[in-house]
Design a protein around this motif. Structure first.
Motif, PDB file in Angstrom:
ATOM      1  N   THR A   1       0.817  -1.218   0.000  1.00 49.82           N
ATOM      2  CA  THR A   1       0.000   0.000   0.000  1.00 49.82           C
ATOM      3  C   THR A   1       0.852   1.271   0.000  1.00 49.82           C
ATOM      4  OG1 THR A   1      -0.173  -0.036   2.424  1.00 49.82           O
ATOM      5  CG2 THR A   1      -1.968  -1.072   1.154  1.00 49.82           C
TER       6      THR A   1
ATOM      7  N   ASP B   1     -10.560   6.283   2.094  1.00 50.76           N
ATOM      8  CA  ASP B   1     -10.477   5.092   2.937  1.00 50.76           C
ATOM      9  C   ASP B   1     -11.254   3.917   2.350  1.00 50.76           C
ATOM     10  OD1 ASP B   1      -8.871   6.407   4.718  1.00 50.76           O
ATOM     11  OD2 ASP B   1     -10.481   6.880   6.127  1.00 50.76           O
ATOM     12  N   ARG B   2     -12.378   4.199   1.719  1.00 55.28           N
ATOM     13  CA  ARG B   2     -13.203   3.128   1.159  1.00 55.28           C
ATOM     14  C   ARG B   2     -12.444   2.376   0.068  1.00 55.28           C
ATOM     15  NH1 ARG B   2     -16.734   2.806  -3.193  1.00 55.28           N
ATOM     16  NH2 ARG B   2     -18.412   1.266  -2.977  1.00 55.28           N
TER      17      ARG B   2
ATOM     18  N   ARG C   1      -9.223   2.397  -0.434  1.00 52.34           N
ATOM     19  CA  ARG C   1      -8.038   1.792   0.163  1.00 52.34           C
ATOM     20  C   ARG C   1      -8.369   0.434   0.782  1.00 52.34           C
ATOM     21  NH1 ARG C   1      -3.099   3.381   2.184  1.00 52.34           N
ATOM     22  NH2 ARG C   1      -2.385   2.240   4.033  1.00 52.34           N
ATOM     23  N   ASN C   2      -9.462   0.364   1.518  1.00 54.32           N
ATOM     24  CA  ASN C   2      -9.862  -0.899   2.134  1.00 54.32           C
ATOM     25  C   ASN C   2     -10.235  -1.940   1.087  1.00 54.32           C
ATOM     26  OD1 ASN C   2      -9.441   0.036   4.749  1.00 54.32           O
ATOM     27  ND2 ASN C   2     -11.532   0.824   4.942  1.00 54.32           N
ATOM     28  N   GLN C   3     -10.881  -1.510   0.009  1.00 55.37           N
ATOM     29  CA  GLN C   3     -11.214  -2.434  -1.079  1.00 55.37           C
ATOM     30  C   GLN C   3      -9.953  -3.010  -1.713  1.00 55.37           C
ATOM     31  OE1 GLN C   3     -13.675   0.192  -3.521  1.00 55.37           O
ATOM     32  NE2 GLN C   3     -15.490  -1.015  -3.024  1.00 55.37           N
TER      33      GLN C   3
ATOM     34  N   ILE D   1      -6.994  -3.359  -0.305  1.00 56.73           N
ATOM     35  CA  ILE D   1      -6.359  -4.294   0.632  1.00 56.73           C
ATOM     36  C   ILE D   1      -7.074  -5.644   0.601  1.00 56.73           C
ATOM     37  CG2 ILE D   1      -5.933  -4.768   3.081  1.00 56.73           C
ATOM     38  CD1 ILE D   1      -5.444  -1.739   3.430  1.00 56.73           C
ATOM     39  N   GLU D   2      -8.397  -5.622   0.627  1.00 55.96           N
ATOM     40  CA  GLU D   2      -9.171  -6.878   0.604  1.00 55.96           C
ATOM     41  C   GLU D   2      -8.945  -7.653  -0.696  1.00 55.96           C
ATOM     42  OE1 GLU D   2     -13.245  -5.981   1.307  1.00 55.96           O
ATOM     43  OE2 GLU D   2     -12.903  -5.155   3.316  1.00 55.96           O
TER      44      GLU D   2
END
Length: 285
Positions: A230, A244-245, A247-249, A251-252
């Motif tokens: 990241t 953030d949304r 970014r989290n997607q 990572i998942e």
């Protein structure tokens, strides 16, 4: 005076901005990951019995410091890098260790080194970013004494280094505007073409060129994996502008793509590289 090209300005801006800052932050992870390359270059300098060494693209100084320690009080090692942040970190490390290593913040491809001031030039993944590699190798040639050695490590092709492109391949649908890697352009895989590297070195005045494929096992803690992908590489660069949304997607989506490289508490992968050697021809007497 010739103005700097857009590619050079972009590279200088990156390494003196977000990319340089991230490399400083990730220094412990990167130093552990690339430890096998550091060991290889230290051994090469010892075998050559060099005592005035230039480390090109030295980053935060790990290899320069290791070389300086290996050379002892009778030798001298100088690291050069375009990133002010990384050079500042390297100088701080040298001061903390009481090292005699010296560091210069400059473009090694154009910096006016004192002629014939080094008997060996080395680099750990630092020469693939030259905007004008022929001129850069000619400049390093001028900085080297007759019969000086060159020894550097560069990545082979993307297809042989799947770990290095895992994040961008896995994140492709979420980051459709990621720039495509350009063969031969300044960057990580610029020296993948063996014949091109040979031609560049010959053009720069180097001889006895030997290019050997090497496969090095690199490791770092699995706990650092998410931070690694990241922050570094094309995905890391894109995520600097992400919310953030997204970014989290990312990572998942991306983290499971690395499962094949996770071995217990470590990430482990093979770095497919070239070990490239050359020397300065002796002038006839």
């Amino acid at each position: 005076m010739t103005s700097a090209s857009p590619n050079f300005i972009e590279q200088a801006s990156l390494w003196n901005g977000p990319s340089g800052d991230v490399w400083v932050q990730q220094q412990p992870v990167l130093d552990r990951m690339f430890q096998p390359m550091e060991t290889l270059l230290v051994n090469a300098v010892r075998e050559r019995r060099a005592n005035r060494v230039l480390d090109v693209g030295c980053g935060t100084g790990a290899t320069t410091l290791a070389l300086s320690q290996a050379l002892g009080t009778q030798g001298r090692c100088t690291g050069v890098d375009i990133s002010a942040a990384m050079i500042a970190a390297a100088k701080a490390r040298a001061q903390q260790r009481g090292s005699t290593a010296e560091f210069v913040c400059a473009d090694a491809g154009a910096y006016p080194f004192e002629p014939a001031s080094f008997d060996m030039v080395v680099s750990r993944l630092g020469v693939m970013f030259f905007e004008q590699p022929e001129q850069a190798f000619a400049n390093l040639r001028r900085a080297a004494v007759d019969d000086a050695s060159l020894c550097f490590i560069a990545w082979r092709g993307m297809e042989e280094n799947p770990f290095m492109t895992t994040a961008e391949r896995a994140a492709g649908t979420l980051l459709p505007n990621l720039p495509a890697r350009q063969p031969d352009a300044p960057g990580q895989f610029a020296f993948a073409n063996r014949d091109r590297v040979t031609a560049l070195l010959k053009s720069g005045g180097w001889s006895d060129i030997a290019i050997e494929p090497i496969d090095l096992v690199c490791t770092f803690p699995e706990s650092e994996l998410i931070g690694y992908f990241t922050r570094l590489g094309p995905v890391g660069l894109a995520l600097r502008q992400a919310d953030d949304r997204l970014r989290n997607q990312i990572i998942e989506k991306v983290r499971p793509a690395y499962d094949a490289f996770v071995d217990g508490a470590d990430v482990r992968y093979t770095a497919a590289c070239w070990l490239i050697r050359a020397r300065v021809p002796q002038r006839p007497r």
